[in-house]
Design a protein around this motif. Sequence first.
Motif, short mmCIF file in Angstrom:
data_model
loop_
_atom_site.label_atom_id
_atom_site.label_comp_id
_atom_site.label_asym_id
_atom_site.label_seq_id
_atom_site.Cartn_x
_atom_site.Cartn_y
_atom_site.Cartn_z
N ALA A 1 89.42 46.61 0.36
CA ALA A 1 88.11 47.15 0.72
C ALA A 1 88.29 48.61 1.14
O ALA A 1 89.34 49.00 1.62
CB ALA A 1 87.51 46.34 1.87
N ASP A 2 87.24 49.40 0.95
CA ASP A 2 87.34 50.83 1.24
C ASP A 2 87.19 51.14 2.72
O ASP A 2 87.73 52.14 3.20
CB ASP A 2 86.26 51.59 0.46
CG ASP A 2 86.39 51.36 -1.02
OD1 ASP A 2 87.27 51.98 -1.64
OD2 ASP A 2 85.64 50.51 -1.56
N ALA A 3 86.44 50.31 3.42
CA ALA A 3 86.14 50.60 4.83
C ALA A 3 85.77 49.32 5.55
O ALA A 3 85.36 48.33 4.94
CB ALA A 3 84.98 51.60 4.91
N CYS A 4 85.94 49.37 6.88
CA CYS A 4 85.48 48.29 7.75
C CYS A 4 84.68 48.92 8.86
O CYS A 4 85.02 50.01 9.33
CB CYS A 4 86.67 47.59 8.42
SG CYS A 4 87.48 46.40 7.39
N THR A 5 83.64 48.24 9.33
CA THR A 5 82.98 48.70 10.54
C THR A 5 83.11 47.62 11.60
O THR A 5 82.85 46.45 11.34
CB THR A 5 81.52 49.13 10.30
OG1 THR A 5 81.04 49.72 11.51
CG2 THR A 5 80.61 47.99 9.85
N ILE A 6 83.59 48.05 12.78
CA ILE A 6 84.01 47.05 13.77
C ILE A 6 83.45 47.36 15.15
O ILE A 6 83.31 48.53 15.53
CB ILE A 6 85.55 46.99 13.85
CG1 ILE A 6 86.14 48.37 14.17
CG2 ILE A 6 86.14 46.47 12.55
CD1 ILE A 6 87.65 48.36 14.30
N PRO A 7 83.19 46.33 15.95
CA PRO A 7 82.83 46.56 17.34
C PRO A 7 84.02 47.11 18.11
O PRO A 7 85.18 46.91 17.68
CB PRO A 7 82.47 45.16 17.87
CG PRO A 7 82.44 44.26 16.69
CD PRO A 7 83.22 44.91 15.60
#
Length: 221
Positions: A183-189
């Motif tokens: 995957a190109d990116a992750c968005t995380i808390p």
Amino acid sequence: MKIFLDSANLNDLKKAYATNLIDGVTTNPTLASIEGYPSFEKLTHDILSIFTKPMDVVNFEVASLDAKTMIEEGIKLASLSKHVVVKVPVTQDGLIACKELTKRGIRVNVTLCFSPTQALMAAKAGAYFISPFVGRLDDQNEDGMRLIEQIKKIYTNYGMKTQILVASIRGPHHVMEAALLGADACTIPYSVFEKLFRHELTDVGINKFLDDWKKTKFKIK
Ligand code: G3P
């Protein structure tokens, strides 16, 4: 892989940004609603004042359902800063808005993706990011990471440039699986961000090394 913080909390954003290990931020109406900002202008101003490096990405979401208003909102959001990527939901109107905003040179993050065909259509509409929500699929006993695998395969099959931004992440295991799948990116808390550095054996090892170092009476400086 890019790491974004999935948050509108200024303290968390500043702490994460200070590490120089995050590439941007994603926000959504829910995240905006829990932080007590007096206005949306204040939220966008405060968040944009943190993300100032040239490649930083700041995702702000539209708050309407028809394409015309989404386009107007998207143009306004994009005018705030060159860092802004406009989030639209993956609906017919959202994809019409995506296509038009993209035509105008505005980067679009198509969000609330739960199926491979939604991701296919988002790519056809020129999305810069597609945001599949893996945690919410897992929550209802579906396989969130399987969706990432399917989207990756489809995008690879056709050389589609849309970047896969894994969202609705519940823990480091999702980040690891996203990275393994390319995957190109992750968005995380922020709570997950902190866990990415941690391992119990690292703490045990540090304590042992420090104890043993004291015994040597050596000094580095
Ligand atoms: O940014 C959208 C997405 O990450 C939301 O996650 O935890 O509300 O399912 P969650």
